[in-house]
Design a protein around this motif. Structure first.
Motif, PDB file in Angstrom:
ATOM      1  N   LEU A 178      30.698  34.686  38.351  1.00  0.00           N
ATOM      2  CA  LEU A 178      31.413  35.667  39.168  1.00  0.00           C
ATOM      3  C   LEU A 178      31.339  35.299  40.646  1.00  0.00           C
ATOM      4  N   LYS A 179      30.179  34.835  41.081  1.00  0.00           N
ATOM      5  CA  LYS A 179      30.014  34.447  42.485  1.00  0.00           C
ATOM      6  C   LYS A 179      30.920  33.268  42.830  1.00  0.00           C
ATOM      7  N   ASN A 180      31.018  32.296  41.933  1.00  0.00           N
ATOM      8  CA  ASN A 180      31.887  31.141  42.168  1.00  0.00           C
ATOM      9  C   ASN A 180      33.351  31.550  42.225  1.00  0.00           C
ATOM     10  N   ILE A 181      33.760  32.424  41.332  1.00  0.00           N
ATOM     11  CA  ILE A 181      35.148  32.881  41.321  1.00  0.00           C
ATOM     12  C   ILE A 181      35.434  33.697  42.576  1.00  0.00           C
ATOM     13  N   ALA A 182      34.510  34.575  42.926  1.00  0.00           N
ATOM     14  CA  ALA A 182      34.692  35.394  44.126  1.00  0.00           C
ATOM     15  C   ALA A 182      34.764  34.524  45.374  1.00  0.00           C
ATOM     16  N   GLY A 198      33.459  41.826  44.842  1.00  0.00           N
ATOM     17  CA  GLY A 198      33.808  40.639  44.073  1.00  0.00           C
ATOM     18  C   GLY A 198      35.054  40.796  43.236  1.00  0.00           C
ATOM     19  N   ILE A 199      35.787  41.881  43.459  1.00  0.00           N
ATOM     20  CA  ILE A 199      37.020  42.138  42.705  1.00  0.00           C
ATOM     21  C   ILE A 199      38.193  41.511  43.448  1.00  0.00           C
ATOM     22  N   PRO A 200      38.993  40.686  42.743  1.00  0.00           N
ATOM     23  CA  PRO A 200      40.129  40.045  43.415  1.00  0.00           C
ATOM     24  C   PRO A 200      41.131  41.073  43.937  1.00  0.00           C
ATOM     25  N   LYS A 201      41.687  40.768  45.080  1.00  0.00           N
ATOM     26  CA  LYS A 201      42.707  41.635  45.658  1.00  0.00           C
ATOM     27  C   LYS A 201      44.007  41.478  44.875  1.00  0.00           C
ATOM     28  N   PRO A 202      44.869  42.493  44.888  1.00  0.00           N
ATOM     29  CA  PRO A 202      46.103  42.449  44.081  1.00  0.00           C
ATOM     30  C   PRO A 202      46.966  41.218  44.313  1.00  0.00           C
ATOM     31  N   ASN A 228      49.271  33.980  41.351  1.00  0.00           N
ATOM     32  CA  ASN A 228      48.387  32.891  41.766  1.00  0.00           C
ATOM     33  C   ASN A 228      48.009  32.089  40.522  1.00  0.00           C
ATOM     34  N   ILE A 229      48.642  30.943  40.355  1.00  0.00           N
ATOM     35  CA  ILE A 229      48.433  30.133  39.158  1.00  0.00           C
ATOM     36  C   ILE A 229      47.000  29.594  39.073  1.00  0.00           C
ATOM     37  N   PHE A 230      46.352  29.368  40.207  1.00  0.00           N
ATOM     38  CA  PHE A 230      44.975  28.877  40.195  1.00  0.00           C
ATOM     39  C   PHE A 230      44.024  29.958  39.685  1.00  0.00           C
ATOM     40  N   PHE A 231      44.265  31.205  40.097  1.00  0.00           N
ATOM     41  CA  PHE A 231      43.461  32.317  39.598  1.00  0.00           C
ATOM     42  C   PHE A 231      43.692  32.499  38.100  1.00  0.00           C
ATOM     43  N   ALA A 232      44.949  32.401  37.667  1.00  0.00           N
ATOM     44  CA  ALA A 232      45.269  32.537  36.251  1.00  0.00           C
ATOM     45  C   ALA A 232      44.563  31.457  35.426  1.00  0.00           C
ATOM     46  N   ALA A 233      44.548  30.226  35.926  1.00  0.00           N
ATOM     47  CA  ALA A 233      43.866  29.144  35.217  1.00  0.00           C
ATOM     48  C   ALA A 233      42.359  29.390  35.144  1.00  0.00           C
ATOM     49  N   ALA A 234      41.783  29.895  36.231  1.00  0.00           N
ATOM     50  CA  ALA A 234      40.352  30.195  36.236  1.00  0.00           C
ATOM     51  C   ALA A 234      40.022  31.291  35.232  1.00  0.00           C
ATOM     52  N   MET A 235      40.835  32.323  35.167  1.00  0.00           N
ATOM     53  CA  MET A 235      40.599  33.410  34.219  1.00  0.00           C
ATOM     54  C   MET A 235      40.784  32.944  32.775  1.00  0.00           C
TER      55      MET A 235
END
Length: 63
Positions: A5-9, A18-22, A28-35
């Motif tokens: 979670l810390k790395n993603i945040a 640590g919650i991603p902003k809307p 965001n394709i990079f966020f989608a790939a990480a998830m």
């Protein structure tokens, strides 16, 4: 899991909790790939090779 979670945040624009902003969650394709990768971390079976399209398709359908 806290380290993940810390790395993603740290990699994405998050609020103090640590919650991603809307704007990060949508479009965001990079966020989608990480998830996607976080989702597949829960699966004990190894990911197929990136060059194995059939294996990737079967893995995706199974999980």
């Amino acid at each position: 899991m806290a380290a993940l979670l810390k790395n993603i945040a740290g990699a994405f624009n998050t609020d103090n909790n640590g919650i991603p902003k809307p704007e990060v969650i949508t479009g965001n394709i990079f966020f989608a790939a990480a998830m996607c990768r976080v989702f597949y971390l829960r699966v004990s079976e190894a990911l197929p090779l990136a060059s194995d399209a059939t294996g990737m398709t079967q893995f995706h359908k199974k999980y």
